[in-house]
Write an enzyme that holds these catalytic residues in place. Structure first.
Site, mmCIF file in Angstrom:
data_model
loop_
_atom_site.group_PDB
_atom_site.id
_atom_site.type_symbol
_atom_site.label_atom_id
_atom_site.label_comp_id
_atom_site.label_asym_id
_atom_site.label_seq_id
_atom_site.Cartn_x
_atom_site.Cartn_y
_atom_site.Cartn_z
ATOM 1 N N ASP A 43 0.930 -1.075 0.147
ATOM 2 C CA ASP A 43 0.010 0.169 0.182
ATOM 3 C C ASP A 43 0.789 1.312 0.021
ATOM 4 O O ASP A 43 1.991 1.222 0.340
ATOM 5 C CB ASP A 43 -0.605 -0.012 1.132
ATOM 6 C CG ASP A 43 -2.036 -0.816 1.141
ATOM 7 O OD1 ASP A 43 -2.254 -1.337 -0.053
ATOM 8 O OD2 ASP A 43 -2.695 -1.245 2.017
ATOM 9 N N MET A 49 -7.875 9.198 9.039
ATOM 10 C CA MET A 49 -8.381 9.501 7.895
ATOM 11 C C MET A 49 -9.305 10.646 7.963
ATOM 12 O O MET A 49 -10.564 10.676 7.392
ATOM 13 C CB MET A 49 -9.145 8.312 6.831
ATOM 14 C CG MET A 49 -8.021 7.397 6.471
ATOM 15 S SD MET A 49 -8.926 6.009 5.871
ATOM 16 C CE MET A 49 -9.643 4.959 7.294
ATOM 17 N N LYS A 88 -3.580 3.216 -2.624
ATOM 18 C CA LYS A 88 -4.968 3.924 -2.491
ATOM 19 C C LYS A 88 -4.784 5.382 -1.674
ATOM 20 O O LYS A 88 -4.215 5.494 -0.692
ATOM 21 C CB LYS A 88 -6.059 3.140 -1.632
ATOM 22 C CG LYS A 88 -6.576 1.867 -2.538
ATOM 23 C CD LYS A 88 -7.651 1.271 -1.573
ATOM 24 C CE LYS A 88 -8.104 0.113 -2.401
ATOM 25 N NZ LYS A 88 -9.010 0.447 -3.380
#
Length: 257
Positions: free
Chosen positions: A44, A179, A66
């Protein structure tokens, strides 16, 4: 311990590994050993460069990063890569930032390889919340303050994520918000709407454990000002103030100028 021979004959087709938030200091011994035995590493975006540097030169690397609200590899494509390489006989290592069990889409990928009968194992890693709290000299739980810890996400598949705002707004609550940069104003508004004190301490830790890590203490009322100045990934520690010196908003603005 690192020099001991590693048995590969009984390893499953796919190993899911939590790489920690960035620094090699936070990689587990099990994760290191898995890196040395892999044929393919599918990793990732948030995996730290120090971790990637530990992958042997002969191992194939596949970047499936991502980025929130940005360019991303489709989850279906990641699933297909795991299945393709697992069925080919490769020892596949799926490398995820932090702990692969926390907001890592682990279940979706396990279900994909289970559907074709591939065996797997999971090696959890240190999650950003624990490393961020250690960086500011704080404990995530404390007797007489909070009997629970919440780990929440700032957004989900539907957009900004709804939470138990009334519960989070209670005095003494502690939450690690992942996030949460783009949803900071939404989070701030929801918490204050449900009774959270505007003076509640908040620490924002950017680029947790990496060479460019920085952290600064603010309050709920100034959270959005601080987050807007962060360019890297950040963890928001709601209810915790840094025990050590941190950047103030004015210092942060000067550094950005």
């Amino acid at each position: 311990m690192f020099d001991q021979p590693i048995q590969t004959s009984n390893l499953p087709a796919v190993t899911f590994v939590g790489a920690g938030p960035g620094s090699a200091d936070h990689l587990t011994l099990g994760a290191y050993r898995a890196l040395q035995t892999a044929d393919v590493v599918i990793y990732d975006r948030l995996v730290g460069q120090e971790i990637l540097d530990l992958i042997p030169a002969h191992v194939r690397r596949i970047d499936v990063g991502k980025e929130g609200f940005g360019p991303s590899t489709e989850q279906s494509q990641i699933n297909a890569l795991l299945v393709q390489h697992g069925l080919s006989g490769d020892r596949v290592l799926r490398l995820k930032g932090g702990d692969c069990n926390i907001f890592g889409r682990l279940d979706e990928e396990i279900e994909a390889i289970e559907a074709v009968g591939l065996p797997f194992r999971v090696l959890p890693g240190l999650t950003a919340a624990t490393v961020a709290a250690a960086a500011i000299g704080q404990s995530l739980t404390r007797r007489g303050r909070n009997a629970s810890l919440r780990i929440v996400t700032g957004h989900d598949m539907a957009g900004f994520a709804e939470q138990d705002w009334r519960g989070l707004a209670r005095k003494g609550e502690v939450a690690a918000i992942y996030m949460g940069k783009k949803s900071a104003r939404f989070i701030q508004g929801r918490l204050m709407m449900h009774g959270a004190d505007a003076a509640t301490p908040v620490t924002v830790v950017e680029n947790v454990s990496r060479p460019d890590q920085r952290f600064f203490g603010v309050t709920l009322s100034t959270l959005t000002d601080a987050v807007s100045l962060c360019s890297g990934p950040a963890v928001i520690l709601f209810g915790l103030a840094p025990r050590q010196a941190a950047l103030t908003l004015s210092e942060l603005k000067e550094a950005q100028a």
